[in-house]
Design a protein around this motif. Structure first.
Motif: not given
Length: 144
Positions: A43-47, A117-118, A123-132
């Motif tokens: 996951i990309d957090i903007l700005p 900030i994270a 998750g669905t069939q895949c584990s959840a994604t994350s970003g910071r």
């Protein structure tokens, strides 16, 4: 970056080994799912940078999560702290995958504050994604 891809390759191999005993469509489905799950972007957090903050003046900036394939389940401060008077607020969008948070409030102190900030997804069939994303928040005096 190489570390992320190595982790994803290991996930693919582990899933393939588990699936060897399955047959036909199940094996094909599991293999395709493993590749898909292992190659999803973070996951990309903007700005990328936050605007200047002036002590004693109301402040509000919107943070947006991108590259998510499932709903975002939250935003949080992973490390550091916001200046006194500011807080992070998660805004849940029920109708789409566009999720935001705001950093808002009225800062009470001058200084430089580093905060990471994270954001993470369900998750669905895949584990959840994350970003910071690491931000440097500069609170200045309006008289300068």
């Amino acid at each position: 970056m190489l570390e992320i891809y190595m982790k994803r390759i290991l996930i693919i191999l582990a899933t393939f080994i588990i699936c060897i005993s399955l047959s036909g469509c199940q094996l094909l489905y599991m293999s395709a799912l493993a590749v898909h799950c292992a190659t999803r972007p973070d996951i990309d957090i903007l700005p990328e940078d936050l605007p200047k903050v002036i002590v004693g003046q109301p402040y509000r900036v919107e943070l947006t999560a991108k590259n998510n394939e499932t709903p975002i389940s939250g935003f949080a401060i992973e490390s550091g702290q916001l200046p006194s008077g500011l807080s992070i607020v998660f805004i849940r969008q029920e109708s789409s995958f566009d999720y935001t948070a705001t950093i808002e409030g009225t800062p009470k102190e001058v200084g430089e504050f580093t905060v990471t900030i994270a954001a993470w997804g369900y998750g669905t069939q895949c584990s959840a994604t994350s970003g910071r994303r690491k931000y440097i928040i500069r609170v200045v005096d309006s008289k300068r």
